[in-house]
Write a protein that holds these residues in place. Structure first.
Motif, PDB file in Angstrom:
ATOM      1  N   PRO A 122       0.818  -1.226   0.000  1.00  0.00           N
ATOM      2  CA  PRO A 122       0.000   0.000   0.000  1.00  0.00           C
ATOM      3  C   PRO A 122       0.845   1.267   0.000  1.00  0.00           C
ATOM      4  CG  PRO A 122      -0.837  -1.591   1.586  1.00  0.00           C
ATOM      5  CD  PRO A 122       0.494  -2.121   1.118  1.00  0.00           C
ATOM      6  N   GLU A 123       2.073   1.174   0.558  1.00  0.00           N
ATOM      7  CA  GLU A 123       2.934   2.355   0.585  1.00  0.00           C
ATOM      8  C   GLU A 123       3.287   2.840  -0.818  1.00  0.00           C
ATOM      9  OE1 GLU A 123       3.378  -0.364   2.258  1.00  0.00           O
ATOM     10  OE2 GLU A 123       3.262   0.198   4.373  1.00  0.00           O
ATOM     11  N   VAL A 124       3.338   1.862  -1.768  1.00  0.00           N
ATOM     12  CA  VAL A 124       3.634   2.261  -3.147  1.00  0.00           C
ATOM     13  C   VAL A 124       2.538   3.184  -3.674  1.00  0.00           C
ATOM     14  CG1 VAL A 124       3.958   1.429  -5.499  1.00  0.00           C
ATOM     15  CG2 VAL A 124       4.976   0.192  -3.582  1.00  0.00           C
ATOM     16  N   LEU A 125       1.279   2.800  -3.464  1.00  0.00           N
ATOM     17  CA  LEU A 125       0.161   3.635  -3.919  1.00  0.00           C
ATOM     18  C   LEU A 125       0.067   4.921  -3.104  1.00  0.00           C
ATOM     19  CD1 LEU A 125      -2.559   0.866  -4.447  1.00  0.00           C
ATOM     20  CD2 LEU A 125      -1.109   1.948  -6.159  1.00  0.00           C
ATOM     21  N   THR A 126       0.332   4.803  -1.788  1.00  0.00           N
ATOM     22  CA  THR A 126       0.265   5.998  -0.939  1.00  0.00           C
ATOM     23  C   THR A 126       1.294   7.029  -1.375  1.00  0.00           C
ATOM     24  OG1 THR A 126      -0.502   4.655   0.919  1.00  0.00           O
ATOM     25  CG2 THR A 126       0.379   6.840   1.419  1.00  0.00           C
ATOM     26  N   SER A 127       2.514   6.564  -1.645  1.00  0.00           N
ATOM     27  CA  SER A 127       3.570   7.476  -2.091  1.00  0.00           C
ATOM     28  C   SER A 127       3.239   8.078  -3.455  1.00  0.00           C
ATOM     29  CB  SER A 127       4.898   6.726  -2.146  1.00  0.00           C
ATOM     30  OG  SER A 127       5.913   7.554  -2.664  1.00  0.00           O
ATOM     31  N   TYR A 128       2.676   7.244  -4.317  1.00  0.00           N
ATOM     32  CA  TYR A 128       2.333   7.736  -5.659  1.00  0.00           C
ATOM     33  C   TYR A 128       1.207   8.766  -5.590  1.00  0.00           C
ATOM     34  CZ  TYR A 128       0.634   7.751 -10.460  1.00  0.00           C
ATOM     35  OH  TYR A 128       0.218   8.137 -11.703  1.00  0.00           O
ATOM     36  N   PHE A 129       0.184   8.486  -4.794  1.00  0.00           N
ATOM     37  CA  PHE A 129      -0.959   9.397  -4.717  1.00  0.00           C
ATOM     38  C   PHE A 129      -0.619  10.691  -3.984  1.00  0.00           C
ATOM     39  CE2 PHE A 129      -4.036   5.533  -4.888  1.00  0.00           C
ATOM     40  CZ  PHE A 129      -3.761   5.401  -6.232  1.00  0.00           C
ATOM     41  N   SER A 130       0.306  10.623  -3.030  1.00  0.00           N
ATOM     42  CA  SER A 130       0.609  11.801  -2.208  1.00  0.00           C
ATOM     43  C   SER A 130       1.239  12.921  -3.032  1.00  0.00           C
ATOM     44  CB  SER A 130       1.540  11.412  -1.057  1.00  0.00           C
ATOM     45  OG  SER A 130       2.788  10.947  -1.563  1.00  0.00           O
ATOM     46  N   GLN A 131       1.956  12.578  -4.101  1.00  0.00           N
ATOM     47  CA  GLN A 131       2.578  13.625  -4.906  1.00  0.00           C
ATOM     48  C   GLN A 131       1.542  14.483  -5.626  1.00  0.00           C
ATOM     49  OE1 GLN A 131       4.814  12.192  -8.323  1.00  0.00           O
ATOM     50  NE2 GLN A 131       3.632  10.270  -8.333  1.00  0.00           N
TER      51      GLN A 131
END
Length: 596
Positions: free
Chosen positions: A196-205
């Motif tokens: 989930p961190e991959v999506l979280t990091s991607y969405f946060s930008q």
């Protein structure tokens, strides 16, 4: 006198026109330039953000590519194949699981930070199910998804998304079939879970985007909102997202919104970034304030300069206008220009003042002439009253002579005296500037009777006049001078019989009066001189100096005055006669016929 309106003076009108024609257009053009520049900046910003959004998909695509790598690595571990397809004893399975399989799976998971979980599902009953091996019944797919996985080809990687709510990050899983060495049959199904961190990091930008502040980030799948931390009311509808083209930015200037859209076909995801155009950062250009100052200051300087210039011109015009308004009509004087009072002189205004002074001088001259004419007119009235006494004495004397001739039985002399008396009486009684053709014919008859007694049978005369023309208006004494010229130059200079004829006839809109005599004809040279004078091409002084006569010119001038230059007179030379023709327009006033 009309009251002066200060709001409509030269300065206010010039200032109004200056703003309308210079200041406002420049402000509008400058505003339009800034607006177009801002639109260009907005489009450029959105284009950069769209490129960034598309390029950022490489993060997810890299995670998906890592999943394929992990699947390929799992397929190349022989212990997993033995575990699922060859081993039948659980002791061997346990040994292989603890000795090799788990360590290799952990190594794959640790070497790929995007991989969160790794599972292998199998339907073999005698299999020892322990991590990472799970029974097929634990496969977290519905019937359709499971059927799609079972019927997939060996090279397909299927991706599935599990979402609990739109406000939380969804889970992303990849599935692929695991075959035996010879691809004869399926021995299991591999599952990889993306961290989930991959999506979280991607969405946060995008959720914390400084380039697009106050933008709303959302993810859609199958016409449904899959993920967003923003209020759903601020987001576009799924139908609207579906109707937009893929991998583009759409700008709606009417609603003031923009929508970025990027598509991941393998996941059937639409990544959306939307917001208001007004929230986009404006162009940061330190030169804009400087340019504004450089444009605004000259405008106000020009306005101030033109204000001073037109104010000076307005003062000069107002001073001149007040001088004329306040002047006494009975005591007008020349306007004196005082150059020391004003900043500069204007040629147009000086020309106007000079024209006024010239008009004043001409007016003064005309007033003097009018006063002199009034004096002469009073003197002429006195002389006219004095002259009224003389005709009565003349009439009485002529009547006594006529009666004496009758007593002596001299009827010819009596007739001449009667015609002369009638001629004088009618000529003196004419007081208006015009008479009728009938009056002129009466005078002509009396004159010709006298000349008939003089020349006897050598002179004959006739009249051919249409009765409808008796009321025609003519200047007084225009026929008698022409007949007199005919007697002097035609009859007197020949011993042959002569005939004088007077005719009048209408033709269309004109009336012709023709006086013809058959006496001595006029020479062609003299005829040319006379017609040249009557046409206005000759000089009267030169004509008089040569021949000492101006009767026809006098008649022409009086005809032009009465008929406003709609009449003319000319002479022609026929074969045996000289003709004088008068041409005028018809008159409609009716005059009764006279007893001739």
């Amino acid at each position: 006198m009309k009251k002066f309106n200060k709001s409509n003076n030269l300065v206010s009108r010039f200032t109004h026109k200056f703003f309308l024609t210079i200041v406002i257009p420049i402000i509008v053009l400058w505003g339009s330039y800034l607006f177009i520049l801002n639109l260009h900046f907005i489009n450029n910003t959105l284009s950069i953000q769209q490129t960034h959004l598309l390029n950022s998909l490489s993060t997810l695509k890299l995670s998906m590519a890592n999943a394929d790598y992990v699947f390929s690595s799992l397929e190349n571990i022989p212990e997993i194949t033995y575990y699922l397809d060859i081993y039948s004893l659980k002791s061997k399975m346990l040994y292989s699981l603890k000795k090799t399989i788990r360590s290799q799976c952990n190594s794959l998971r640790n070497s790929n930070i995007s991989i969160d979980s790794l599972r292998i599902y199998s339907s073999k009953p005698e299999l020892l199910y322990a991590d990472p091996f799970y029974p097929l019944s634990d496969l977290p797919l519905n019937e359709n998804e499971e059927e799609q996985l079972i019927t997939s080809i060996p090279t397909d990687t299927l991706w599935y998304i599990v979402s609990t709510s739109p406000n939380s990050i969804f889970h992303l899983y990849a599935y692929k079939k695991l075959y035996a060495y010879n691809y004869e049959h399926v021995i299991g199904y591999m599952e990889l879970g993306i961290r989930p961190e991959v999506l979280t990091s991607y969405f946060s930008q995008f959720e914390n985007n400084t380039l697009l502040p106050n933008a709303h980030f959302a993810v859609y799948q199958d016409n449904q909102l899959l993920y967003s931390r923003s209020d759903a009311a601020l987001l576009p509808s799924p139908e609207q997202i579906t109707s937009l083209p893929d991998n583009t930015v759409t700008t709606d200037y009417l609603s003031g919104k923009y929508i970025h859209k990027a598509t991941i076909p393998d996941l059937n995801l639409q990544i959306v970034l939307t917001g208001r155009l007004i929230d986009l950062p404006s162009q940061s250009n330190n030169l804009l304030p400087v340019i504004n100052v450089l444009i605004t200051c000259p405008l106000f300087f020009l306005l101030f300069y033109f204000f001073l210039d037109t104010r000076d011109l307005s003062r000069q015009i107002m001073d001149f206008s007040n001088y004329i308004r306040n002047s006494d009509p009975a005591d007008l004087t020349l306007y004196q220009v005082t150059s020391q009072k004003y900043r500069q002189q204007y040629d147009e205004l000086l020309h106007l003042i000079c024209s006024y002074n010239d008009l004043f001088k001409e007016n003064s001259t005309l007033i003097s002439k009018v006063q002199k004419m009034e004096f002469l007119n009073q003197d002429a009235m006195y002389q006219a009253l004095q002259a009224q006494i003389h005709p009565h004495f003349i009439y009485g004397t002529l009547e006594n002579i006529r009666m004496l001739a009758l007593q002596n039985r001299d009827k010819m002399v009596a007739d001449m005296i009667y015609s002369l008396s009638a001629l004088i009486r009618e000529s003196v009684s004419i007081s208006t500037k015009y008479v009728t053709l009938e009056d002129e014919l009466n005078l002509a008859q009396h004159y010709l009777k006298i000349q008939k007694h003089r020349f006897g049978n050598r002179l004959n005369y006739s009249f051919q006049i249409e009765e409808s023309l008796y009321s025609l208006k003519l200047p007084s004494f225009i026929l008698q001078p022409i007949l007199e010229n005919s007697i002097i130059y035609g009859v007197s200079n020949t011993f042959h019989d002569c005939t004088l004829s007077v005719s009048a006839f209408p033709e269309k809109e004109l009336t012709y009066i023709v006086i013809s005599n058959t006496g001595k004809t006029i020479s062609p040279e003299r005829l040319a001189e006379v017609n040249n004078l009557l046409n206005g091409n000759g000089q009267l002084s030169e004509f008089q100096s040569k021949h000492n006569g101006c009767a026809l010119y006098n008649i022409k001038e009086r005809l032009n005055i009465l008929y406003r230059k709609q009449a003319r007179i000319f002479m022609t030379l026929e074969e045996n006669s000289t003709q004088t023709t008068i041409v005028v327009r018809k008159e409609s006033i009716y005059v009764p016929n006279i007893n001739r």
